[in-house]
Design a protein around this motif. Sequence first.
Motif, PDB file in Angstrom:
ATOM      1  N   THR A   1       2.723   6.157  -2.760  1.00 43.14           N
ATOM      2  CA  THR A   1       4.021   7.002  -2.930  1.00 43.14           C
ATOM      3  C   THR A   1       4.334   7.229  -4.471  1.00 43.14           C
ATOM      4  O   THR A   1       4.396   8.257  -4.809  1.00 43.14           O
ATOM      5  CB  THR A   1       5.188   6.394  -1.947  1.00 43.14           C
ATOM      6  OG1 THR A   1       4.702   6.186  -0.554  1.00 43.14           O
ATOM      7  CG2 THR A   1       6.268   7.448  -2.084  1.00 43.14           C
TER       8      THR A   1
ATOM      9  N   THR B   1       0.691   6.314   6.050  1.00 46.29           N
ATOM     10  CA  THR B   1       1.532   7.202   5.543  1.00 46.29           C
ATOM     11  C   THR B   1       1.840   8.385   6.538  1.00 46.29           C
ATOM     12  O   THR B   1       2.877   9.084   6.374  1.00 46.29           O
ATOM     13  CB  THR B   1       1.078   7.845   4.377  1.00 46.29           C
ATOM     14  OG1 THR B   1      -0.390   8.490   4.541  1.00 46.29           O
ATOM     15  CG2 THR B   1       0.661   6.806   3.229  1.00 46.29           C
TER      16      THR B   1
ATOM     17  N   ASN C   1      -4.453   9.303   7.816  1.00 45.47           N
ATOM     18  CA  ASN C   1      -3.751   8.040   7.406  1.00 45.47           C
ATOM     19  C   ASN C   1      -2.699   7.682   8.104  1.00 45.47           C
ATOM     20  O   ASN C   1      -1.636   8.306   8.155  1.00 45.47           O
ATOM     21  CB  ASN C   1      -3.387   8.410   5.847  1.00 45.47           C
ATOM     22  CG  ASN C   1      -2.992   6.979   5.142  1.00 45.47           C
ATOM     23  OD1 ASN C   1      -2.490   6.277   5.778  1.00 45.47           O
ATOM     24  ND2 ASN C   1      -3.130   7.214   4.092  1.00 45.47           N
TER      25      ASN C   1
ATOM     26  N   ARG D   1      -3.895   9.267  -3.140  1.00 45.56           N
ATOM     27  CA  ARG D   1      -3.160   9.265  -1.957  1.00 45.56           C
ATOM     28  C   ARG D   1      -3.593   8.409  -1.039  1.00 45.56           C
ATOM     29  O   ARG D   1      -3.020   8.090   0.010  1.00 45.56           O
ATOM     30  CB  ARG D   1      -2.907  10.700  -1.383  1.00 45.56           C
ATOM     31  CG  ARG D   1      -2.253  11.572  -2.270  1.00 45.56           C
ATOM     32  CD  ARG D   1      -1.311  12.541  -1.424  1.00 45.56           C
ATOM     33  NE  ARG D   1      -2.197  13.494  -0.578  1.00 45.56           N
ATOM     34  CZ  ARG D   1      -2.781  14.712  -0.977  1.00 45.56           C
ATOM     35  NH1 ARG D   1      -2.607  15.104  -2.254  1.00 45.56           N
ATOM     36  NH2 ARG D   1      -3.318  15.316  -0.101  1.00 45.56           N
TER      37      ARG D   1
ATOM     38  N   GLU E   1      -0.111  11.056   6.827  1.00 42.05           N
ATOM     39  CA  GLU E   1      -0.530  12.181   6.365  1.00 42.05           C
ATOM     40  C   GLU E   1      -1.969  12.487   7.034  1.00 42.05           C
ATOM     41  O   GLU E   1      -2.880  11.692   7.315  1.00 42.05           O
ATOM     42  CB  GLU E   1      -0.798  12.148   4.890  1.00 42.05           C
ATOM     43  CG  GLU E   1      -1.658  13.288   4.405  1.00 42.05           C
ATOM     44  CD  GLU E   1      -1.932  13.337   2.817  1.00 42.05           C
ATOM     45  OE1 GLU E   1      -2.052  14.349   2.039  1.00 42.05           O
ATOM     46  OE2 GLU E   1      -1.710  12.239   2.276  1.00 42.05           O
TER      47      GLU E   1
ATOM     48  N   TYR F   1       0.815  -1.228  -0.091  1.00 45.69           N
ATOM     49  CA  TYR F   1       0.024  -0.053   0.207  1.00 45.69           C
ATOM     50  C   TYR F   1       0.845   1.333  -0.184  1.00 45.69           C
ATOM     51  O   TYR F   1       0.684   1.950  -0.918  1.00 45.69           O
ATOM     52  CB  TYR F   1      -1.021  -0.050   1.337  1.00 45.69           C
ATOM     53  CG  TYR F   1      -1.636   1.343   1.398  1.00 45.69           C
ATOM     54  CD1 TYR F   1      -2.647   1.646   0.745  1.00 45.69           C
ATOM     55  CD2 TYR F   1      -1.321   2.160   2.258  1.00 45.69           C
ATOM     56  CE1 TYR F   1      -3.572   2.731   0.887  1.00 45.69           C
ATOM     57  CE2 TYR F   1      -1.842   3.482   2.539  1.00 45.69           C
ATOM     58  CZ  TYR F   1      -3.058   3.768   1.735  1.00 45.69           C
ATOM     59  OH  TYR F   1      -3.558   5.021   1.827  1.00 45.69           O
ATOM     60  N   HIS F   2       1.545   1.196   0.979  1.00 45.74           N
ATOM     61  CA  HIS F   2       2.509   2.614   1.161  1.00 45.74           C
ATOM     62  C   HIS F   2       3.425   2.710  -0.223  1.00 45.74           C
ATOM     63  O   HIS F   2       3.419   3.992  -0.896  1.00 45.74           O
ATOM     64  CB  HIS F   2       3.567   2.294   2.286  1.00 45.74           C
ATOM     65  CG  HIS F   2       3.808   3.864   2.733  1.00 45.74           C
ATOM     66  ND1 HIS F   2       4.606   4.684   1.849  1.00 45.74           N
ATOM     67  CD2 HIS F   2       3.906   4.570   4.050  1.00 45.74           C
ATOM     68  CE1 HIS F   2       5.439   5.683   2.500  1.00 45.74           C
ATOM     69  NE2 HIS F   2       4.726   5.658   3.666  1.00 45.74           N
ATOM     70  N   ARG F   3       3.771   1.758  -0.789  1.00 43.35           N
ATOM     71  CA  ARG F   3       4.863   1.736  -1.927  1.00 43.35           C
ATOM     72  C   ARG F   3       3.821   2.378  -2.950  1.00 43.35           C
ATOM     73  O   ARG F   3       4.546   3.120  -3.964  1.00 43.35           O
ATOM     74  CB  ARG F   3       5.356   0.389  -2.195  1.00 43.35           C
ATOM     75  CG  ARG F   3       6.409   0.474  -3.416  1.00 43.35           C
ATOM     76  CD  ARG F   3       7.545   1.038  -2.880  1.00 43.35           C
ATOM     77  NE  ARG F   3       8.299   1.406  -4.027  1.00 43.35           N
ATOM     78  CZ  ARG F   3       8.284   2.799  -4.544  1.00 43.35           C
ATOM     79  NH1 ARG F   3       7.295   3.555  -4.023  1.00 43.35           N
ATOM     80  NH2 ARG F   3       9.057   3.230  -5.620  1.00 43.35           N
TER      81      ARG F   3
END
Length: 422
Positions: free
Chosen positions: A98, A153, A150, A173, A155, A93-95
Amino acid sequence: MQVFVSLFLLAVVASIVYILTSNRKQQRQQSDYKSKYVSDEPLPEPTPLWDLTPERLKTYDDRPWRPFRWPYHQTMSIFKLDINHWLDMDKWYHRYVTEKMDIIRRTGKEYCDTLPDGEDAAEELLDIVVDHLTKRYPRLFTRSPIGLDNHVTGEKMDLRRPLKEPALHYVARLAKEDFYLVKKRDDGRHYLVAAVVPAPGGFFGVQNKIGQHLDVIHTEVPYYEEKLKVSMERWFARMKVSDPVERASWFICWDHELSCNGIYSLEDGATVPSDTSFSKYNVRVCRQTLRRLPKSNAIIFSNHPIFYSIEEMKDEPFVPSILKKVVLEGPEKILKYKGFEKFDQHLVPYLDSLIQRQIDLGIIKADDPIKTSKSYPFADWYDIAEKHTGKGYTNPYWAKHDLQMPEPLGIPVHDEKKGPKL
């Protein structure tokens, strides 16, 4: 004077009749809309996965897709969507979010744009994405006084209206998926009115598709004109808010690029370098969903790329066999569209060795007919009768050999000038 008064009264009566007629027409339209797009049963709320935390997400796998079938036909191949799996989460997910935002920042509207008649759908999509994520993954996403936090991440997203950025930037995002927003216009046909597609994997660009009809969007799709054109427009028109569906397609590549895989970067007539290691070959599964939004009436098409190495699937019955069968004997237009001729001579000997391995291990027999797995479109070891438990899934090959599954995207490497790379 009497003539003037008579004309005035006639105008008043005509206005009243017009208003009443308009109201009835509007009521009929609303009734027609309800009967056409809203079924008796409302779309259920997603079930919360309370035990999925940001820490657990680092090793979390989603359902293991294996959309391989034989005989291979070009069809929509749709399944009813369990709303719990509309926006799936996994360790990438994070990858993904981003990399997607890096692509959008570098390319501007090339992969993300919204037409004026798509603004309402884009904002509605954002609201529904936020609602789904906070309800399905309550320990990953929480609402805040200004919008949403979030916790993956880090954010803190300001979603107060008017939005400070295009709605689809926030969507990109928040979700791994790419989104296409389609609306019916006055001519009764469906058009692409907005899209955020930084991870198409091939040659799809938003600017040469946005504002275009479905037929133009699918120009390159094999057999669309002969087999899908009429049924797709009709199917879109009938789709109900409460009946979301999902499907998956796939192709083979030897990298993990989200925006454009190497197979589509090769020039016409070129083939994969002969020294390309077999361990690099992956099946890129494009997991897709379709659902209608209740307010804007737009149809949302999502696409989430998932990479599976052929190595990790080699002990799954018939996977190498079906891959070889499709690569060599699939419909001619499909083979060209997916670029199989760019690597088939290089990859087939490797698939042959995996097939022989399965025969030697007793996983399959040499004379077994090649056919679609009963567990299609998922792996044979995934019990589709069970509900998702929230524990995630791990390929049994790696567990059996006590190995740590390799990370196909590797460790993100950041460059201040170029941004994160795969």
